[in-house]
Write a protein that holds these residues in place. Sequence first.
Motif, PDB file in Angstrom:
ATOM      1  N   LEU A 141       0.813  -1.209   0.000  1.00  0.00           N
ATOM      2  CA  LEU A 141       0.000   0.000   0.000  1.00  0.00           C
ATOM      3  C   LEU A 141       0.849   1.263   0.000  1.00  0.00           C
ATOM      4  O   LEU A 141       0.413   2.307  -0.466  1.00  0.00           O
ATOM      5  N   THR A 142       2.076   1.153   0.514  1.00  0.00           N
ATOM      6  CA  THR A 142       2.924   2.337   0.502  1.00  0.00           C
ATOM      7  C   THR A 142       3.351   2.714  -0.908  1.00  0.00           C
ATOM      8  O   THR A 142       3.820   3.826  -1.129  1.00  0.00           O
ATOM      9  N   LEU A 143       3.201   1.807  -1.864  1.00  0.00           N
ATOM     10  CA  LEU A 143       3.537   2.109  -3.247  1.00  0.00           C
ATOM     11  C   LEU A 143       2.351   2.691  -4.004  1.00  0.00           C
ATOM     12  O   LEU A 143       2.472   3.044  -5.171  1.00  0.00           O
ATOM     13  N   SER A 144       1.206   2.784  -3.349  1.00  0.00           N
ATOM     14  CA  SER A 144       0.030   3.357  -3.987  1.00  0.00           C
ATOM     15  C   SER A 144       0.230   4.846  -4.237  1.00  0.00           C
ATOM     16  O   SER A 144       1.015   5.513  -3.559  1.00  0.00           O
ATOM     17  N   ARG A 145      -0.496   5.362  -5.215  1.00  0.00           N
ATOM     18  CA  ARG A 145      -0.433   6.786  -5.514  1.00  0.00           C
ATOM     19  C   ARG A 145      -1.094   7.593  -4.406  1.00  0.00           C
ATOM     20  O   ARG A 145      -2.021   7.127  -3.733  1.00  0.00           O
ATOM     21  N   VAL A 146      -0.640   8.815  -4.239  1.00  0.00           N
ATOM     22  CA  VAL A 146      -1.213   9.699  -3.227  1.00  0.00           C
ATOM     23  C   VAL A 146      -2.703   9.904  -3.461  1.00  0.00           C
ATOM     24  O   VAL A 146      -3.509   9.905  -2.521  1.00  0.00           O
ATOM     25  N   ASP A 147      -3.100  10.040  -4.722  1.00  0.00           N
ATOM     26  CA  ASP A 147      -4.511  10.324  -4.987  1.00  0.00           C
ATOM     27  C   ASP A 147      -5.394   9.088  -4.866  1.00  0.00           C
ATOM     28  O   ASP A 147      -6.608   9.180  -5.057  1.00  0.00           O
ATOM     29  N   GLU A 148      -4.805   7.923  -4.513  1.00  0.00           N
ATOM     30  CA  GLU A 148      -5.623   6.757  -4.231  1.00  0.00           C
ATOM     31  C   GLU A 148      -6.134   6.767  -2.794  1.00  0.00           C
ATOM     32  O   GLU A 148      -7.068   6.049  -2.464  1.00  0.00           O
ATOM     33  N   ALA A 149      -5.492   7.556  -1.952  1.00  0.00           N
ATOM     34  CA  ALA A 149      -5.975   7.729  -0.585  1.00  0.00           C
ATOM     35  C   ALA A 149      -7.077   8.787  -0.590  1.00  0.00           C
ATOM     36  O   ALA A 149      -7.332   9.451  -1.595  1.00  0.00           O
ATOM     37  N   PHE A 150      -7.745   8.956   0.549  1.00  0.00           N
ATOM     38  CA  PHE A 150      -8.803   9.954   0.655  1.00  0.00           C
ATOM     39  C   PHE A 150      -8.186  11.343   0.719  1.00  0.00           C
ATOM     40  O   PHE A 150      -7.400  11.659   1.607  1.00  0.00           O
ATOM     41  N   LEU A 151      -8.513  12.185  -0.260  1.00  0.00           N
ATOM     42  CA  LEU A 151      -8.065  13.572  -0.274  1.00  0.00           C
ATOM     43  C   LEU A 151      -9.228  14.477   0.125  1.00  0.00           C
ATOM     44  O   LEU A 151     -10.321  14.384  -0.440  1.00  0.00           O
ATOM     45  N   ARG A 152      -8.991  15.324   1.083  1.00  0.00           N
ATOM     46  CA  ARG A 152     -10.040  16.267   1.492  1.00  0.00           C
ATOM     47  C   ARG A 152     -10.132  17.396   0.476  1.00  0.00           C
ATOM     48  O   ARG A 152      -9.102  17.944   0.054  1.00  0.00           O
ATOM     49  N   PRO A 153     -11.349  17.746   0.050  1.00  0.00           N
ATOM     50  CA  PRO A 153     -11.498  18.820  -0.933  1.00  0.00           C
ATOM     51  C   PRO A 153     -10.858  20.107  -0.418  1.00  0.00           C
ATOM     52  O   PRO A 153     -10.989  20.438   0.765  1.00  0.00           O
ATOM     53  N   PRO A 154     -10.176  20.835  -1.287  1.00  0.00           N
ATOM     54  CA  PRO A 154      -9.521  22.058  -0.823  1.00  0.00           C
ATOM     55  C   PRO A 154     -10.532  23.159  -0.518  1.00  0.00           C
ATOM     56  O   PRO A 154     -11.360  23.512  -1.361  1.00  0.00           O
TER      57      PRO A 154
END
Length: 607
Positions: A141-154
Amino acid sequence: MPNAFNFTASPFDCLTPGEQRTVRDAVDVAYFAEGATLLEPGDAPSHLFVLIKGVVAQLDDGQTVATYGPDECFDGRALVAGRASHRFVALEEVVAYELQREAVMALIAANATFGALLFADIGAKLSALAERHSQHQLHSLTLSRVDEAFLRPPLIVNADTSVLEVVRLFQSERATSVLVRDAHGQPARTGIFTTNALQRAVLDGRPLHSLPVGEMSNFALVTMQAGDQLGDAMALMLKKRIHRVVVLEGERIVGVLEALDLFSFLSNHSHMITVRIEQASDLPGLAEAAAQITRLIRLLQRGGTRVALIAQLVQQLNARLFERAWQMIAPPALQAASCLVVMGSEGRGEQLLKTDQDNALILRDGYAPPADLGALCDRFSDALASFGYPPCPGQIMLSNPAWRGSVSEFSRRAREWLLEPSDEHLMRLAIFMDAHAVAGDAALLEQVRASVAQVAHDNDALLARFAAAVDAFGHGSSWWGRLLGRGDAERLLDLKKEGIFPIVHGARSLAFAQGVAATSTAERVAALVQQGVLDATAGDELVQSLHLLMGLKLKAGLAELDAGKPVSGAVDTARLTTLERDLLKDALAAVKRFKAVLRQRFRLDTL
């Protein structure tokens, strides 16, 4: 052909059922007597050899450069090039499969992983291995892309928005941060305001309804690209001691990654170690946090996390652990007037499982340390021992008066190491060159480094003596046999002696000669490539080889811990997979080539 062809051995374990049928239809069995030559330089090979029984040596001008045993194959490179460049001789009776060239070429065209594993360099093989892991098992999972995790809307506000309005936005949106646009800046800039900054705003004393949020915002924004890896995001948060990063696609802000969301996604509990370190109120509390680090390493290794990232995370966690311990032990005045450094693999950021302490304490010139400095340093060394880092057998730690002193004293000692280059002095110099500040005033370490660099400039004799240590453990003439697992004693291979140390010290020596300030091996190699001392291919090969050797050593060490045994540093070659043995051969061959470069550069054969 018989159905006994081993499709579980590399590179054939990546073939599809249809490709396996291609192999079965195009293979025969051949016998070669002891001493027989299978290929001569200049031959145009018509088959790929896959050994069933026996051992074959690969010779270059009469010198053995590789050996092959059961389930291993050769010579894929010659098959693709159309011409053999080495001689292959049977060291004992050999039974081998001969796979027709046309079939091999068809497999290469149809299966890129097979081709890479068959004849590519070590970097391509490791890339192919990573790709195969992604196809056949859960990717770390550490090799997953950043945008695959939950990103809070800016949530974006103008810099002149009042803090009170932002607090209302926090409540309505259940947010803990907003991005702040300052259009009046030259140039325009974007910052961040968080609930932590809200505390400062309240303590400021001005009415929140008239206090512009821009005045309380941090405009040194920490960002990552959406395609970056989550493991790198975790390492960045640990290094910067922050709880969120702003995620970009190019220049466009797409969201905010918060630490809790990252750690929830990774689910490996590494954040709990950081939290425990930060919240510990005493040394036993820190010991409890330290005990979790090996568990984290085990989880990351078994999950497929690349070893360079594991080492980076371990360095960050250890640095904070050591810093907190020093803060609990040393009085504030001593902390402010000193620099606590770690050395060796810990200093280079290449430490994985816990090993001996290597640390020192540099004091500011003119500072009068407390009368009980020795007792304080003893207590620190004892604390690290309780964390699982045993005392250094050579006493290279700050509890030893020889490894604590002022900037002037350390500079004088370093000059002595340089001008009186005994084996002991050069060993101390090599250890100190990897020093990394973990607490206090890091400028003190840089002052000592500058003093060392001035004395070492253009001293070819000293540099040659320093670099000669790459041969401290011999020339590795027997490791080919150990890779074949002949006898219980010969199955054990010390990867540090045979490969890791020559790469590390060779890069250290070249960096010393070129005035490179970096301490990690990868950074040193990158700087040497940039300066033209190493070509890019050789540099990549060295770093890939180092990480492979570190990974194999880690895997073996974890297996020893699981079995209740102390970590020996030795790898049982009989427990390696066919692919691991293949990669290990490539890595050790790369080490051999690198040592030849070092001998030529430093004229070591004349010493």
